[in-house]
Scaffold this motif. Structure first.
Motif, PDB file in Angstrom:
ATOM      1  N   GLN A  38       0.828  -1.218   0.000  1.00  0.00           N
ATOM      2  CA  GLN A  38       0.000   0.000   0.000  1.00  0.00           C
ATOM      3  C   GLN A  38       0.858   1.262   0.000  1.00  0.00           C
ATOM      4  O   GLN A  38       0.329   2.366  -0.005  1.00  0.00           O
ATOM      5  CB  GLN A  38      -0.920   0.005   1.240  1.00  0.00           C
ATOM      6  CG  GLN A  38      -1.951  -1.112   1.265  1.00  0.00           C
ATOM      7  CD  GLN A  38      -3.033  -0.933   0.210  1.00  0.00           C
ATOM      8  OE1 GLN A  38      -3.528   0.155  -0.011  1.00  0.00           O
ATOM      9  NE2 GLN A  38      -3.393  -2.006  -0.465  1.00  0.00           N
ATOM     10  N   LYS A  91      -6.753  -0.106   6.444  1.00  0.00           N
ATOM     11  CA  LYS A  91      -7.126   0.862   5.402  1.00  0.00           C
ATOM     12  C   LYS A  91      -7.888   2.027   6.022  1.00  0.00           C
ATOM     13  O   LYS A  91      -7.640   3.186   5.697  1.00  0.00           O
ATOM     14  CB  LYS A  91      -8.013   0.186   4.345  1.00  0.00           C
ATOM     15  CG  LYS A  91      -7.234  -0.604   3.321  1.00  0.00           C
ATOM     16  CD  LYS A  91      -8.193  -1.120   2.257  1.00  0.00           C
ATOM     17  CE  LYS A  91      -7.457  -1.971   1.240  1.00  0.00           C
ATOM     18  NZ  LYS A  91      -8.352  -2.631   0.299  1.00  0.00           N
ATOM     19  N   LEU A  96      -6.401   4.703   3.618  1.00  0.00           N
ATOM     20  CA  LEU A  96      -5.909   4.199   2.314  1.00  0.00           C
ATOM     21  C   LEU A  96      -7.052   3.977   1.325  1.00  0.00           C
ATOM     22  O   LEU A  96      -8.158   3.686   1.717  1.00  0.00           O
ATOM     23  CB  LEU A  96      -5.153   2.876   2.537  1.00  0.00           C
ATOM     24  CG  LEU A  96      -3.947   2.969   3.453  1.00  0.00           C
ATOM     25  CD1 LEU A  96      -3.441   1.566   3.776  1.00  0.00           C
ATOM     26  CD2 LEU A  96      -2.828   3.786   2.808  1.00  0.00           C
TER      27      LEU A  96
END
Lengths: 96, 130
Positions: A38, A91, A96
């Motif tokens: 990521q 996330k 994200l």
């Protein structure tokens, strides 16, 4: 075997992220891989590879967030913590 | 800095095959994800070399066998985690449902009591008082 501790660079450096893991744990390996994929900048510490005082200090840091002292434990901005391999939660916390 | 422990692939193969056979003969299943499982087997071998016993690769061992006896693989929590989650804590062992593809495994919560509340600690405290 991974390095004991260090920093992984990445474009997502909006948060101060610390990954605490065990070098032998596959869920830890997956979590670290997820953060790397990521593009998250994070510090990492493999607690099982530390010795003596340094290990005790790392255990205490984890205990502050996770009384079970389980791994992986990811601490974000010294405000939130994600325990286990939880990509959705990571996330959310990391935006994200 | 820590010592570098290198586990030869042949050793991983040997323990992997042994565990697979043993699991089958005792009614358990090893995780069918071979890469994942071999990684855990390597962790068991690293811990055996590091501590002298095969403690769970996903838990921080103390190095004291007596204190870690509940997390020596197969750990004391395996059966109850298999029943509740379809896998043990590290996911070396999985349930029949998982094996049949009817349930997915995930990273599960730690069931081991925190330090100070473990069964062996309670018995040691009891002995000290009496």
């Amino acid at each position: 075997m991974p390095e004991v501790k260090g920093t992984v660079r990445g474009p997502h450096d909006e948060h101060h992220t610390i990954f605490y893991g065990l070098s032998t744990c596959i869920w830890c390996r997956r979590t670290r891989q997820f953060l790397e994929d990521q593009g998250v900048k994070f510090d990492f510490v493999y607690v099982d590879l530390l010795k003596g005082q340094e290990r005790e200090e790392a255990v205490e840091q984890v205990r502050c967030w996770n009384s079970a002292i389980s791994f992986p434990t990811v601490v974000v901005d010294d405000e939130q913590c994600v325990i286990g391999y939880k990509t959705d939660k990571l996330k959310e916390v990391l935006g994200l | 800095m820590s010592e570098e422990i290198v586990i030869l692939p042949e050793k991983v193969d040997k323990l992997y095959e042994t565990l697979k056979r043993w699991a089958k003969s005792t009614g358990y299943n090893l995780n069918p994800d071979e890469e994942f499982t071999r990684g855990l087997v390597e962790g068991l071998l690293i811990n055996r070399q590091r501590y002298g016993y095969q403690s769970c690769p996903c838990r921080l061992a103390s190095g004291d066998k007596q204190k870690d006896k509940d997390i020596i693989c197969p750990c004391d929590y395996r059966d109850v985690d298999l029943a509740d989650w379809g896998a043990c804590y590290c996911a070396l062992y999985v349930s029949d449902e998982v094996l049949r593809g009817e349930r997915e495994i995930q990273s599960i919560p730690e069931r081991r009591p925190p330090e100070g509340r473990r069964s062996w600690e309670r018995s040691a405290q009891h002995e000290q008082r009496n």
